[in-house]
Structure formats: structure tokens, C-alpha cells
Write a protein that holds these residues in place. Structure first.
Motif, PDB file in Angstrom:
ATOM      1  N   PRO A 208       0.838  -1.204   0.000  1.00  0.00           N
ATOM      2  CA  PRO A 208       0.000   0.000   0.000  1.00  0.00           C
ATOM      3  C   PRO A 208       0.873   1.256   0.000  1.00  0.00           C
ATOM      4  CG  PRO A 208      -0.869  -1.616   1.532  1.00  0.00           C
ATOM      5  CD  PRO A 208       0.464  -2.146   1.074  1.00  0.00           C
ATOM      6  N   GLY A 209       0.600   2.150  -0.916  1.00  0.00           N
ATOM      7  CA  GLY A 209       1.431   3.342  -1.076  1.00  0.00           C
ATOM      8  C   GLY A 209       2.603   3.137  -2.008  1.00  0.00           C
ATOM      9  N   GLY A 210       2.815   1.903  -2.495  1.00  0.00           N
ATOM     10  CA  GLY A 210       3.909   1.630  -3.416  1.00  0.00           C
ATOM     11  C   GLY A 210       3.692   2.287  -4.771  1.00  0.00           C
ATOM     12  N   ARG A 211       4.783   2.464  -5.491  1.00  0.00           N
ATOM     13  CA  ARG A 211       4.741   3.227  -6.741  1.00  0.00           C
ATOM     14  C   ARG A 211       5.018   2.343  -7.957  1.00  0.00           C
ATOM     15  NH1 ARG A 211       5.431   8.737  -5.264  1.00  0.00           N
ATOM     16  NH2 ARG A 211       4.252   8.947  -3.317  1.00  0.00           N
ATOM     17  N   LEU A 212       4.338   2.645  -9.042  1.00  0.00           N
ATOM     18  CA  LEU A 212       4.557   2.021 -10.342  1.00  0.00           C
ATOM     19  C   LEU A 212       5.023   3.100 -11.316  1.00  0.00           C
ATOM     20  CD1 LEU A 212       4.175  -0.428 -12.342  1.00  0.00           C
ATOM     21  CD2 LEU A 212       1.903   0.510 -12.795  1.00  0.00           C
ATOM     22  N   VAL A 213       6.080   2.810 -12.056  1.00  0.00           N
ATOM     23  CA  VAL A 213       6.610   3.728 -13.061  1.00  0.00           C
ATOM     24  C   VAL A 213       6.502   3.056 -14.422  1.00  0.00           C
ATOM     25  CG1 VAL A 213       8.595   5.090 -13.810  1.00  0.00           C
ATOM     26  CG2 VAL A 213       8.241   4.649 -11.371  1.00  0.00           C
ATOM     27  N   VAL A 214       5.800   3.706 -15.359  1.00  0.00           N
ATOM     28  CA  VAL A 214       5.604   3.154 -16.703  1.00  0.00           C
ATOM     29  C   VAL A 214       6.113   4.169 -17.724  1.00  0.00           C
ATOM     30  CG1 VAL A 214       3.941   2.331 -18.412  1.00  0.00           C
ATOM     31  CG2 VAL A 214       3.551   1.874 -15.976  1.00  0.00           C
ATOM     32  N   ALA A 215       7.000   3.725 -18.607  1.00  0.00           N
ATOM     33  CA  ALA A 215       7.431   4.543 -19.740  1.00  0.00           C
ATOM     34  C   ALA A 215       7.068   3.819 -21.021  1.00  0.00           C
ATOM     35  CB  ALA A 215       8.932   4.794 -19.684  1.00  0.00           C
ATOM     36  N   CYS A 216       6.494   4.543 -21.975  1.00  0.00           N
ATOM     37  CA  CYS A 216       6.086   3.914 -23.236  1.00  0.00           C
ATOM     38  C   CYS A 216       5.950   4.980 -24.314  1.00  0.00           C
ATOM     39  CB  CYS A 216       4.778   3.141 -23.067  1.00  0.00           C
ATOM     40  SG  CYS A 216       3.359   4.154 -22.610  1.00  0.00           S
ATOM     41  N   PRO A 217       5.878   4.572 -25.583  1.00  0.00           N
ATOM     42  CA  PRO A 217       5.658   5.549 -26.649  1.00  0.00           C
ATOM     43  C   PRO A 217       4.282   6.209 -26.525  1.00  0.00           C
ATOM     44  CG  PRO A 217       6.517   3.490 -27.531  1.00  0.00           C
ATOM     45  CD  PRO A 217       6.137   3.219 -26.111  1.00  0.00           C
ATOM     46  N   ASN A 218       4.205   7.432 -27.029  1.00  0.00           N
ATOM     47  CA  ASN A 218       2.963   8.213 -27.013  1.00  0.00           C
ATOM     48  C   ASN A 218       2.481   8.394 -28.442  1.00  0.00           C
ATOM     49  OD1 ASN A 218       0.890  10.072 -26.675  1.00  0.00           O
ATOM     50  ND2 ASN A 218       2.276  11.802 -26.303  1.00  0.00           N
ATOM     51  N   ILE A 219       1.423   7.669 -28.811  1.00  0.00           N
ATOM     52  CA  ILE A 219       0.931   7.751 -30.186  1.00  0.00           C
ATOM     53  C   ILE A 219       0.176   9.061 -30.446  1.00  0.00           C
ATOM     54  CG2 ILE A 219      -1.337   6.635 -29.916  1.00  0.00           C
ATOM     55  CD1 ILE A 219      -0.556   4.987 -32.467  1.00  0.00           C
ATOM     56  N   ASP A 220      -0.164   9.789 -29.392  1.00  0.00           N
ATOM     57  CA  ASP A 220      -0.779  11.107 -29.541  1.00  0.00           C
ATOM     58  C   ASP A 220       0.320  12.159 -29.489  1.00  0.00           C
ATOM     59  OD1 ASP A 220      -2.600  13.156 -29.777  1.00  0.00           O
ATOM     60  OD2 ASP A 220      -3.162  13.149 -27.655  1.00  0.00           O
ATOM     61  N   SER A 310       5.640  15.219 -26.896  1.00  0.00           N
ATOM     62  CA  SER A 310       6.730  14.241 -26.973  1.00  0.00           C
ATOM     63  C   SER A 310       6.204  12.886 -27.418  1.00  0.00           C
ATOM     64  CB  SER A 310       7.404  14.090 -25.612  1.00  0.00           C
ATOM     65  OG  SER A 310       8.098  15.257 -25.254  1.00  0.00           O
ATOM     66  N   ASP A 311       7.049  12.146 -28.159  1.00  0.00           N
ATOM     67  CA  ASP A 311       6.603  10.822 -28.603  1.00  0.00           C
ATOM     68  C   ASP A 311       6.956   9.722 -27.613  1.00  0.00           C
ATOM     69  OD1 ASP A 311       9.299  10.885 -29.170  1.00  0.00           O
ATOM     70  OD2 ASP A 311       9.110  10.280 -31.269  1.00  0.00           O
ATOM     71  N   CYS A 312       7.411  10.112 -26.437  1.00  0.00           N
ATOM     72  CA  CYS A 312       7.611   9.170 -25.334  1.00  0.00           C
ATOM     73  C   CYS A 312       7.015   9.808 -24.086  1.00  0.00           C
ATOM     74  CB  CYS A 312       9.095   8.879 -25.129  1.00  0.00           C
ATOM     75  SG  CYS A 312       9.460   7.789 -23.736  1.00  0.00           S
ATOM     76  N   MET A 313       6.459   8.992 -23.204  1.00  0.00           N
ATOM     77  CA  MET A 313       5.863   9.529 -21.976  1.00  0.00           C
ATOM     78  C   MET A 313       6.173   8.619 -20.803  1.00  0.00           C
ATOM     79  SD  MET A 313       1.839   8.665 -22.678  1.00  0.00           S
ATOM     80  CE  MET A 313       1.350   7.086 -23.372  1.00  0.00           C
ATOM     81  N   LEU A 314       6.096   9.201 -19.631  1.00  0.00           N
ATOM     82  CA  LEU A 314       6.329   8.489 -18.382  1.00  0.00           C
ATOM     83  C   LEU A 314       5.184   8.796 -17.431  1.00  0.00           C
ATOM     84  CD1 LEU A 314       9.562   8.012 -16.387  1.00  0.00           C
ATOM     85  CD2 LEU A 314       7.623   9.043 -15.243  1.00  0.00           C
ATOM     86  N   ALA A 315       4.641   7.737 -16.833  1.00  0.00           N
ATOM     87  CA  ALA A 315       3.573   7.895 -15.838  1.00  0.00           C
ATOM     88  C   ALA A 315       4.018   7.274 -14.519  1.00  0.00           C
ATOM     89  CB  ALA A 315       2.285   7.222 -16.314  1.00  0.00           C
ATOM     90  N   VAL A 316       3.695   7.959 -13.434  1.00  0.00           N
ATOM     91  CA  VAL A 316       3.936   7.429 -12.091  1.00  0.00           C
ATOM     92  C   VAL A 316       2.577   7.265 -11.428  1.00  0.00           C
ATOM     93  CG1 VAL A 316       5.020   7.837  -9.854  1.00  0.00           C
ATOM     94  CG2 VAL A 316       6.166   8.614 -11.946  1.00  0.00           C
ATOM     95  N   ALA A 317       2.330   6.073 -10.900  1.00  0.00           N
ATOM     96  CA  ALA A 317       1.068   5.774 -10.226  1.00  0.00           C
ATOM     97  C   ALA A 317       1.375   5.097  -8.907  1.00  0.00           C
ATOM     98  CB  ALA A 317       0.197   4.887 -11.110  1.00  0.00           C
ATOM     99  N   GLU A 318       0.388   5.074  -8.030  1.00  0.00           N
ATOM    100  CA  GLU A 318       0.598   4.404  -6.747  1.00  0.00           C
ATOM    101  C   GLU A 318      -0.577   3.515  -6.410  1.00  0.00           C
ATOM    102  OE1 GLU A 318       0.914   6.988  -3.397  1.00  0.00           O
ATOM    103  OE2 GLU A 318      -1.092   7.802  -3.625  1.00  0.00           O
TER     104      GLU A 318
END
Length: 321
Positions: A208-220, A310-318
Motif C-alpha cells: 500500500p502506497g507503493g509506486r509504479l513507473v511506466v514509460a512507453c511511446p505516445n501515439i498522440d 513528446s513521442d515518449c511519456m512516463l507515468a507514475v502511479a501508486e
């Protein structure tokens, strides 16, 4: 939407001995999509004609994905033995990011600087490849675990780097709920057949409270709108889901995670690669030739970053506590 690409009239060419998966939407499960365009595999097996694949958009949630696609047991045929992310990489020490890099868009991807967690903890790198990121974080005191579908890559991590890693995807029998403070997915989520199931399992693996980091291409992105089927971030058929900031956020939320941040990441080398792929097409123009020049590509990537394109994006979620 896609001025430089033709909309496909038929699905990907049939291939003897290759099993196809005609998929519903990976996000909302609706079987209601519309064709957008088709594009060729940019790295076909030597001696073979590049196969073309259809990209569609769900009419309900607007997620873009490859459909039909090689099924989960066949997709490995499209990963060459020397696939670059699976190669062992020379370890380099992390440096502190310059204060202006946040404004200008850090050119290296996302992996520089500290993870979004105070201190150190337990980290899972999903799609760990050759293990350079695992090695760096282990040297900084993290208890690291890698996971990758490539047996050769996992063997290099365990034997050469002496780090913990497993072959496979999520869920995985060796991983138990509440085992990690941080999970990273550096350009791996777009490769899996069921990204929502992967994210739901990541939710359970986090404390609980842990973080997920996702990086991927951005088609928009501006680069995709310019280059379409020649866009470097497309990489069919290895990329199965083609996220926008909106659809990535929707998928994270559907998996039970809270999105804390989504930002662009500047990759001028992606723009140069797209320009190289477009150079051999009838639609190539002077701007493509200009972007082969590194300073011009850097400037264009920076401008796209400042405009949120940008054609790449990074999202941080918890995982909510």
C-alpha cells in the motif's frame, strides 16, 4: 488523423504456421474497433519480405492497438536473437540531473535520477532486458528483482550480474503480493498481450502506497502525426498496444492505481530514426533530411516536449494506502 498513412483494407497478411489472435479491446473488452492504418515490421527476418500489420482504434474507449496480432505463443518469432533491449549493457553510474533538465526534457529516458520512493526498498523491473538498470539500482542499495520473457536476457542477469531475475510475465508464481515498494516498466507494457492483467497484478505486488513507473511511446504525439507508419515508436508487431496519455491513465485507473504524474520524455534519437525510415518513402521531404542532422532533431524534440507533444511519456502511479 493520419495524413501520411493509408487505412488498411484487410488484416495482416496470412503467414503459414503462424497463429493469429483477433483481440477485443485490451482496455474495455469491446469488440468494436475501426481500422486506422497498416504498417510493416521495421526489422523483418533477413531474407524475408516485411509483413504488414493492422492498427485499429476501439470505438468505445479510443484505445489504439494492433489487431489481429501474433498470439502469445507466436510473438517470440518477431524478436530477433540480437534484439537490442535484451543485450547485456555496460553499467554506468547514475548522475544527478541538472536543475534545467526538468524544463528541457531529460534526453535519456526516464531512468535517470532517484525512483519516486524515499530511501531504498524492494524493486521489480518488469521487462528487465540485459539488466543494466537492475545493476545500477542494486549498487544504490535496492533489493532488486528482474522479470523478462527472454531466457537469454534473464540468464545474463542471473549469471553475469548475479542478480535475482525470472523468466516470464505477470502474474508469476515466484512473486508474492505486497513484495515491492516500486515496480518499473521501461518500454515493456506495450509489448504484452494483456496489459490490464499485468497492471492488476502489479497492483497486488505493490505494498500500500507503493509506486509504479511506466514509460512507453505516445501515439498522440507530433512525431507520430508526421511519420505515421514510419514512426520509430510504432515497432509492429512487437508493440501491441499504442497508448496516449489519456488511455494509459485510464488503464492504470482501471487496474486500481492512482495516477500521480504523466509527463513527456524527450528522445531526439527517436525522431532521427523516424526520419531515416521515412527517407526511403515517396512522402519524404526536406524536413526529413534536416532531422537526420542531430542538432535539428534535438531542437525539434525539445519544441515537441515544450508543447506537450513528446513521442515518449512516463507515468507514475501508486497503489492507494
Amino acid at each position: 488523423m493520419l495524413p501520411r498513412a493509408a487505412v488498411a483494407d484487410s488484416p495482416a497478411d496470412a503467414a503459414p504456421g503462424l497463429r493469429w489472435d483477433d483481440s477485443p479491446c485490451p482496455l474495455c473488452t469491446a469488440a468494436d474497433d475501426e481500422p486506422l492504418f497498416e504498417a510493416a515490421d521495421p526489422t523483418p527476418t533477413p531474407g524475408e519480405t516485411a509483413r504488414r500489420f493492422l492498427v485499429v482504434r476501439c470505438k468505445q474507449c479510443r484505445l489504439v492497438y494492433t489487431n489481429p496480432r501474433p498470439d502469445a505463443d507466436e510473438i517470440h518469432r518477431f524478436y530477433p536473437a540480437d534484439y537490442r533491449p535484451h543485450r547485456p549493457r555496460k553499467h554506468t553510474h547514475a548522475r544527478k540531473p541538472h536543475p534545467f533538465e526538468r524544463l528541457l526534457g531529460r534526453p535519456t529516458a526516464e531512468r535517470r535520477g532517484a525512483l519516486p520512493w524515499p530511501g531504498v526498498g524492494r524493486m521489480l523491473d518488469f521487462g528487465c532486458g540485459g539488466g543494466s538498470f537492475l545493476k545500477r539500482m542494486a549498487d544504490e542499495g535496492w533489493a532488486v528483482t528482474g522479470l523478462d520473457n527472454s531466457p537469454a536476457a534473464v540468464r545474463a542477469v542471473t549469471k553475469d550480474l548475479n542478480l535475482r531475475a525470472f523468466v516470464g510475465s505477470l502474474p508469476h508464481p515466484e512473486l508474492t503480493p505486497g513484495s515491492f515498494e516500486v515496480i518499473t516498466m521501461w518500454h515493456s507494457l506495450e509489448h504484452v498481450h494483456d496489459p490490464l492483467a499485468v497492471l492488476r497484478e502489479a497492483y497486488h505486488l505493490l505494498v500500500p502506497g507503493g509506486r509504479l513507473v511506466v514509460a512507453c511511446p505516445n501515439i498522440d504525439s507530433w512525431a507520430f502525426r508526421r511519420y505515421a507508419e514510419s514512426w520509430f515508436g510504432l515497432d509492429l508487431p512487437r508493440h501491441l498496444t499504442h497508448f496516449t496519455p489519456t488511455t494509459l491513465g485510464m488503464m492504470l485507473q482501471t487496474a486500481g492505481l492512482r495516477v500521480l504524474e504523466t509527463r513527456g520524455v524527450r528522445h531526439s534519437d527517436w525522431l532521427r530514426a523516424s526520419a531515416r525510415m521515412a527517407a526511403g518513402t515517396p512522402l519524404a521531404d526536406w524536413l526529413d533530411k534536416l532531422f537526420l542532422w542531430k542538432p535539428a532533431a534535438k531542437l525539434a524534440a525539445w519544441l515537441a516536449y515544450t508543447m506537450g507533444q513528446s513521442d515518449c511519456m512516463l507515468a507514475v502511479a501508486e497503489r492507494p494506502a
